[in-house]
Design a protein around this motif. Structure first.
Motif, mmCIF file in Angstrom:
data_model
loop_
_atom_site.group_PDB
_atom_site.id
_atom_site.type_symbol
_atom_site.label_atom_id
_atom_site.label_comp_id
_atom_site.label_asym_id
_atom_site.label_seq_id
_atom_site.Cartn_x
_atom_site.Cartn_y
_atom_site.Cartn_z
ATOM 1 N N LYS A 170 40.798 21.035 38.395
ATOM 2 C CA LYS A 170 39.425 21.272 38.835
ATOM 3 C C LYS A 170 38.673 22.061 37.765
ATOM 4 C CE LYS A 170 40.041 19.632 43.095
ATOM 5 N NZ LYS A 170 41.497 19.489 43.186
ATOM 6 N N VAL A 171 37.353 21.877 37.740
ATOM 7 C CA VAL A 171 36.493 22.595 36.803
ATOM 8 C C VAL A 171 35.869 23.774 37.536
ATOM 9 C CG1 VAL A 171 34.501 22.468 35.271
ATOM 10 C CG2 VAL A 171 36.011 20.480 35.531
ATOM 11 N N VAL A 172 36.135 24.983 37.051
ATOM 12 C CA VAL A 172 35.664 26.204 37.703
ATOM 13 C C VAL A 172 34.706 26.938 36.772
ATOM 14 C CG1 VAL A 172 36.309 28.369 38.805
ATOM 15 C CG2 VAL A 172 37.872 26.404 38.910
ATOM 16 N N VAL A 173 33.465 27.106 37.207
ATOM 17 C CA VAL A 173 32.456 27.849 36.449
ATOM 18 C C VAL A 173 32.470 29.303 36.910
ATOM 19 C CG1 VAL A 173 29.995 28.115 35.970
ATOM 20 C CG2 VAL A 173 31.001 25.826 36.131
ATOM 21 N N ILE A 174 32.548 30.235 35.953
ATOM 22 C CA ILE A 174 32.569 31.659 36.275
ATOM 23 C C ILE A 174 31.525 32.369 35.426
ATOM 24 C CG2 ILE A 174 33.961 33.764 36.384
ATOM 25 C CD1 ILE A 174 36.460 31.940 36.325
ATOM 26 N N THR A 175 30.554 33.010 36.059
ATOM 27 C CA THR A 175 29.607 33.816 35.290
ATOM 28 C C THR A 175 30.175 35.218 35.110
ATOM 29 O OG1 THR A 175 28.383 34.491 37.281
ATOM 30 C CG2 THR A 175 27.604 32.529 36.102
ATOM 31 N N GLY A 176 29.722 35.885 34.037
ATOM 32 C CA GLY A 176 30.333 37.158 33.688
ATOM 33 C C GLY A 176 31.804 36.938 33.375
ATOM 34 N N GLY A 177 32.097 35.793 32.758
ATOM 35 C CA GLY A 177 33.478 35.368 32.587
ATOM 36 C C GLY A 177 34.181 35.888 31.354
ATOM 37 N N ALA A 178 33.487 36.648 30.518
ATOM 38 C CA ALA A 178 34.095 37.079 29.254
ATOM 39 C C ALA A 178 34.965 38.321 29.381
ATOM 40 C CB ALA A 178 33.009 37.327 28.205
ATOM 41 N N ASP A 179 34.783 39.096 30.449
ATOM 42 C CA ASP A 179 35.622 40.287 30.618
ATOM 43 C C ASP A 179 35.647 40.689 32.086
ATOM 44 O OD1 ASP A 179 33.149 41.424 31.079
ATOM 45 O OD2 ASP A 179 33.115 42.616 29.251
ATOM 46 N N GLY A 180 36.318 41.802 32.380
ATOM 47 C CA GLY A 180 36.353 42.332 33.731
ATOM 48 C C GLY A 180 36.936 41.366 34.748
ATOM 49 N N ILE A 181 36.346 41.376 35.938
ATOM 50 C CA ILE A 181 36.825 40.526 37.026
ATOM 51 C C ILE A 181 36.726 39.054 36.650
ATOM 52 C CG2 ILE A 181 36.399 39.810 39.416
ATOM 53 C CD1 ILE A 181 35.307 42.669 39.898
ATOM 54 N N GLY A 182 35.642 38.679 35.988
ATOM 55 C CA GLY A 182 35.442 37.275 35.635
ATOM 56 C C GLY A 182 36.540 36.747 34.733
ATOM 57 N N PHE A 183 36.903 37.516 33.701
ATOM 58 C CA PHE A 183 37.954 37.051 32.800
ATOM 59 C C PHE A 183 39.315 37.093 33.478
ATOM 60 C CE2 PHE A 183 41.200 37.841 29.507
ATOM 61 C CZ PHE A 183 41.142 36.599 28.889
ATOM 62 N N ALA A 184 39.565 38.129 34.295
ATOM 63 C CA ALA A 184 40.831 38.196 35.024
ATOM 64 C C ALA A 184 40.985 36.973 35.932
ATOM 65 C CB ALA A 184 40.902 39.489 35.838
ATOM 66 N N LEU A 185 39.896 36.567 36.579
ATOM 67 C CA LEU A 185 39.930 35.379 37.430
ATOM 68 C C LEU A 185 40.161 34.123 36.594
ATOM 69 C CD1 LEU A 185 39.557 33.983 40.178
ATOM 70 C CD2 LEU A 185 37.086 33.961 39.722
ATOM 71 N N ALA A 186 39.491 34.036 35.451
ATOM 72 C CA ALA A 186 39.672 32.876 34.574
ATOM 73 C C ALA A 186 41.131 32.739 34.163
ATOM 74 C CB ALA A 186 38.783 33.016 33.343
ATOM 75 N N ARG A 187 41.767 33.866 33.841
ATOM 76 C CA ARG A 187 43.171 33.829 33.424
ATOM 77 C C ARG A 187 44.061 33.309 34.568
ATOM 78 N NH1 ARG A 187 45.917 36.208 29.256
ATOM 79 N NH2 ARG A 187 44.228 37.638 28.669
ATOM 80 N N ILE A 188 43.805 33.786 35.781
ATOM 81 C CA ILE A 188 44.600 33.350 36.933
ATOM 82 C C ILE A 188 44.434 31.855 37.182
ATOM 83 C CG2 ILE A 188 44.825 33.531 39.450
ATOM 84 C CD1 ILE A 188 44.037 36.505 39.145
ATOM 85 N N LEU A 189 43.192 31.385 37.230
ATOM 86 C CA LEU A 189 42.937 29.985 37.558
ATOM 87 C C LEU A 189 43.372 29.067 36.428
ATOM 88 C CD1 LEU A 189 39.462 30.260 39.326
ATOM 89 C CD2 LEU A 189 41.750 30.274 40.339
ATOM 90 N N HIS A 190 43.205 29.521 35.185
ATOM 91 C CA HIS A 190 43.678 28.746 34.050
ATOM 92 C C HIS A 190 45.194 28.570 34.139
ATOM 93 C CE1 HIS A 190 44.605 27.974 29.715
ATOM 94 N NE2 HIS A 190 43.471 27.288 29.780
ATOM 95 N N GLY A 191 45.876 29.622 34.561
ATOM 96 C CA GLY A 191 47.319 29.549 34.737
ATOM 97 C C GLY A 191 47.738 28.589 35.835
ATOM 98 N N LYS A 192 46.818 28.305 36.761
ATOM 99 C CA LYS A 192 47.099 27.361 37.841
ATOM 100 C C LYS A 192 46.677 25.936 37.489
ATOM 101 C CE LYS A 192 46.595 30.788 41.563
ATOM 102 N NZ LYS A 192 47.928 30.635 42.200
ATOM 103 N N GLY A 193 46.239 25.737 36.246
ATOM 104 C CA GLY A 193 45.907 24.392 35.799
ATOM 105 C C GLY A 193 44.445 24.023 35.847
ATOM 106 N N ALA A 194 43.568 24.981 36.156
ATOM 107 C CA ALA A 194 42.136 24.681 36.210
ATOM 108 C C ALA A 194 41.524 24.628 34.818
ATOM 109 C CB ALA A 194 41.410 25.746 37.037
ATOM 110 N N VAL A 195 40.424 23.895 34.710
ATOM 111 C CA VAL A 195 39.562 23.968 33.536
ATOM 112 C C VAL A 195 38.562 25.083 33.822
ATOM 113 C CG1 VAL A 195 37.870 22.777 32.104
ATOM 114 C CG2 VAL A 195 39.804 21.503 33.084
ATOM 115 N N VAL A 196 38.567 26.133 33.020
ATOM 116 C CA VAL A 196 37.672 27.255 33.291
ATOM 117 C C VAL A 196 36.468 27.184 32.351
ATOM 118 C CG1 VAL A 196 39.421 28.755 34.278
ATOM 119 C CG2 VAL A 196 39.067 28.782 31.822
ATOM 120 N N ALA A 197 35.289 27.254 32.931
ATOM 121 C CA ALA A 197 34.037 27.216 32.173
ATOM 122 C C ALA A 197 33.387 28.587 32.309
ATOM 123 C CB ALA A 197 33.117 26.125 32.700
ATOM 124 N N LEU A 198 33.369 29.339 31.228
ATOM 125 C CA LEU A 198 32.906 30.721 31.260
ATOM 126 C C LEU A 198 31.482 30.822 30.742
ATOM 127 C CD1 LEU A 198 36.114 32.424 29.794
ATOM 128 C CD2 LEU A 198 35.652 31.675 32.140
#
Length: 310
Positions: A29-57
């Motif tokens: 799945k493609v997941v868009v995350i704003t504020g994705g470069a650090d903090g909660i946004g990046f932590a979430l991106a790392r988790i979802l990326h690890g689950k196989g998602a395409v992360v769009a920051l």
């Protein structure tokens, strides 16, 4: 929806696991995350990326975005520099992400800011506008251009609000107002998407242990006083990673809401009654009156260039 399904959905929203319950797999799945470069946004991106998602920051900081992409390994990562306050830029960013990734399944409107403590009487109007523009209008500018994509793929949207939406906070009016409004935006969005087969939810966090929280609540006398007045369970801080895990779990359950720490959950559920009592107490509380006077006196000293003091 049957009564049984409504009850099941309500229990899921409270974080109560159900056997055989709904599960949304983010793999592919493609997941868009704003504020994705650090903090909660990046932590979430790392988790979802690890689950196989395409992360769009999406983030306003292009340098931090490049670092985030490198940290994630570069594959299944799309980055776009944009300011959530800029509606045209966000429209373009969402269209470019959809084109590059082949669509958008999930959106997490996470970008947010906190202003310096101030009363409404003294807050710089530019500070107030900035908080509303990022924390509220930024959410609208994020989800509005992505809604059709999410509907087409029967996806999910998360609006990051705050436990601050549950109750007024002295010296933090702009933040509280913005988070209360974004909460309602998320709740309305959930209702509007339901008939299209897509879902939405609101994430509520208590105090996230960031450098900003430490500076505001630990290293500042007035902030420390406010913190001490919270009931002890509500003072518990969570890491950005813990907040991110709660959002990832909420996405997997298509939860209508998620609250961490859970000590805030009764407050959210009972706020109609609690806020009547809290308002009555605070309005007549001498310590609250003194806090407001101290905060305004400190603001006056700062504007005059005088030593901080108390």
């Amino acid at each position: 929806m049957s009564t049984a399904n409504r009850v099941a959905a309500a229990l899921r929203d409270l974080g109560i696991p159900l056997p055989g319950g709904m599960h949304y797999d983010v793999a592919g799945k493609v997941v868009v995350i704003t504020g994705g470069a650090d903090g909660i946004g990046f932590a979430l991106a790392r988790i979802l990326h690890g689950k196989g998602a395409v992360v769009a920051l999406i983030d306003v900081n292009a340098v931090a975005l490049r670092a985030a992409e490198a940290a994630l390994g570069g594959e299944r990562v799309v980055t776009t520099a944009a300011d959530v306050r800029d509606r045209a830029a966000m429209d373009t960013a969402v269209r470019e992400i959809a084109a590059a990734a082949g669509g958008i399944d999930v959106v997490v409107a996470n970008a947010g800011v906190t202003p310096p403590p101030a009363t409404l009487r003294q807050i710089d109007p530019a500070d107030f506008d900035r908080v509303i523009d990022i924390n509220l209008m930024g959410v609208f500018n994020t989800v509005r251009p992505a809604i059709d994509e999410v509907i087409a793929r029967r996806g999910h949207i998360v609006v990051v609000s705050s436990a601050a939406a549950f109750s007024p906070a002295l010296g933090g009016a702009a933040y509280v107002v913005s988070k209360a409004a974004s909460e309602q935006l998320g709740r309305i969005l959930r209702l509007e998407l339901a008939g299209h087969g897509a879902t939405a939810g609101v994430a509520y966090f208590g105090i996230v242990d960031t450098r900003l929280a430490q500076a505001t609540l630990d290293e500042d006398d007035l902030g420390a006083e406010l913190n001490s007045r919270l009931p002890r369970p509500l003072r518990r801080r969570i890491s950005a990673q813990r907040a991110a895990r709660s959002v990832a779990d909420a996405i997997s359950r298509r939860a209508g809401s998620t609250t961490v720490p859970r000590a805030w959950q009764p407050w959210g559920l009972l706020r109609g009654l609690l806020n009547v009592l809290i308002d009555a107490v605070l309005v007549s509380d001498a310590r609250s009156h003194r806090f407001v006077r101290d905060l305004e006196a400190r603001t006056d000293r700062r504007r005059a260039g005088a030593p901080e003091g108390r």
